[in-house]
Design an enzyme around this catalytic site. Structure first.
Site, PDB file in Angstrom:
ATOM      1  N   GLY A   1       2.709   2.302  10.840  1.00  0.00           N
ATOM      2  CA  GLY A   1       3.525   3.427  10.814  1.00  0.00           C
ATOM      3  C   GLY A   1       4.426   3.599  12.088  1.00  0.00           C
TER       4      GLY A   1
ATOM      5  CD  GLU B   1      -2.893   5.209   6.714  1.00  0.00           C
ATOM      6  OE1 GLU B   1      -2.926   5.245   5.709  1.00  0.00           O
ATOM      7  OE2 GLU B   1      -1.828   4.614   7.439  1.00  0.00           O
TER       8      GLU B   1
ATOM      9  CG  HIS C   1      -5.695   1.833   5.393  1.00  0.00           C
ATOM     10  ND1 HIS C   1      -5.348   2.841   6.212  1.00  0.00           N
ATOM     11  CD2 HIS C   1      -4.678   1.145   5.132  1.00  0.00           C
ATOM     12  CE1 HIS C   1      -4.162   2.516   6.592  1.00  0.00           C
ATOM     13  NE2 HIS C   1      -3.651   1.313   5.897  1.00  0.00           N
TER      14      HIS C   1
ATOM     15  CG  ASN D   1      -1.722   0.970   1.587  1.00  0.00           C
ATOM     16  OD1 ASN D   1      -1.732   1.901   0.583  1.00  0.00           O
ATOM     17  ND2 ASN D   1      -2.310   1.469   2.647  1.00  0.00           N
TER      18      ASN D   1
ATOM     19  CD  GLU E   1      -3.348  -2.463   7.235  1.00  0.00           C
ATOM     20  OE1 GLU E   1      -2.037  -2.702   6.759  1.00  0.00           O
ATOM     21  OE2 GLU E   1      -3.986  -1.366   7.226  1.00  0.00           O
TER      22      GLU E   1
ATOM     23  CB  SER F   1       5.392  -1.907  11.954  1.00  0.00           C
ATOM     24  OG  SER F   1       4.977  -0.345  11.970  1.00  0.00           O
TER      25      SER F   1
ATOM     26  CE  LYS G   1      -0.398   3.285   4.884  1.00  0.00           C
ATOM     27  NZ  LYS G   1       0.021   3.179   6.239  1.00  0.00           N
TER      28      LYS G   1
HETATM   29  P1  13P Z   1       3.052   0.268   7.735  1.00  0.00           P
HETATM   30  O1  13P Z   1       3.433  -0.973   7.115  1.00  0.00           O
HETATM   31  O2  13P Z   1       3.929   1.582   7.250  1.00  0.00           O
HETATM   32  O3  13P Z   1       3.062   0.555   9.082  1.00  0.00           O
HETATM   33  O4  13P Z   1       1.712   0.532   7.185  1.00  0.00           O
HETATM   34  C1  13P Z   1       0.683  -0.540   7.163  1.00  0.00           C
HETATM   35  C2  13P Z   1      -0.404  -0.179   6.330  1.00  0.00           C
HETATM   36  O5  13P Z   1      -1.269   0.670   6.870  1.00  0.00           O
HETATM   37  C3  13P Z   1      -0.717  -0.622   5.255  1.00  0.00           C
HETATM   38  O6  13P Z   1      -1.975  -0.739   4.694  1.00  0.00           O
END
Ligand code: 13P
Length: 253
Positions: free
Chosen positions: A175, A100, A98, A12, A169, A214, A14
């Protein structure tokens, strides 16, 4: 293992890697995926890079995902993108729900289910994300929250014959450099599998449950070794082809 549960490693991107840098990253993914026939490698660039990345990965083992969609076929919805448009662009997958999007754009469980349904109606496979916040985990509410999120789209995915993916997740692991340990991840993944199984055994057998939060080359093997972890949804580490390739290789071994 059911053949539809081949390891799936999705990146992803982002809001990174638009344009030229996205094409270069996709080229590097095509190169490492060639040596990993047992792993499904998926990349999810931002909307503006989808068409260029689709062209780059054409004929390769890498498949394309979008990061979001709007659950209407067409209409006056300024700034939004439909499932049909994503299919036209070469997408096989779309990430929905997601954290976010839930956190910053107010997406509810019901809206996420509607998005998963819109994707499936156009043969686009959703990667539906679930996960608890740190506060919820500390309050001992992880399984209750994740079950509530899964329950919202369970009927939608059970009605379809497509093999979708569910991504667990934990919000506190995204992150942050913190990951759920393999035992913590497996506990939630096994619970999700059991809820799917209760609904429909075939659904449980064909659904891949990915871990995200992560995931890095050094923790991927332990996480991917868990019986109910069928792959990973990778954020930061997917922006670097060497790291993303190392995670995909961990899935192959
Ligand atoms: P990270 O791997 O940067 O923690 O992000 C995970 C994520 O949100 C994947 O959709």
């Amino acid at each position: 293992m059911n053949p539809s549960r081949r390891p799936l490693i999705a990146g992803n991107w982002k809001m990174y890697k638009g344009g030229r840098t996205g094409v270069e990253l996709a080229q590097a993914c095509v190169a490492f995926a060639r040596d990993l026939p047992g792993v499904d490698v998926v990349v999810a660039p931002p909307f503006t890079a989808l068409a260029a990345v689709a062209e780059t990965i054409e004929g390769s083992a890498v498949t394309l995902s979008a990061q979001n969609l709007y659950p209407k076929d067409e209409g006056a919805f300024t700034g939004e993108i439909s499932a049909t448009m994503l299919v036209e662009c070469g997408c096989a997958w779309v990430i929905v729900g997601h954290s976010e999007r839930r956190q910053y754009f107010g997406e509810t469980d019901a809206f996420v289910a509607e998005k998963a349904g819109a994707a499936l109606a156009h043969d686009l496979l959703p990667i539906v994300c679930v996960g608890e916040t740190l506060q919820q985990r500390e309050a001992g509410e992880t399984l209750r929250i994740v079950k509530q999120q899964v329950d919202a789209f369970l009927d939608v995915i059970a009605r379809s014959k497509h093999a979708v993916a569910v991504a667990y997740e934990p919000v506190w692991a995204i992150g942050t450099g913190k990951t759920a340990g393999p035992a913590e991840a497996e506990e939630v993944h096994a619970a999700i599998r059991a809820w799917l199984e209760k609904k429909d055994a075939a659904l449980a057998a064909r659904t891949r449950i990915l871990y995200g939060g992560s995931v890095k080359p050094d923790n991927a093997k332990a996480l991917l070794g868990c019986p109910n972890v069928d792959g990973a949804l990778v954020g930061g580490a997917s922006l670097d082809a060497a790291s993303f390739g190392a995670i995909a290789r961990a899935a192959a071994s």
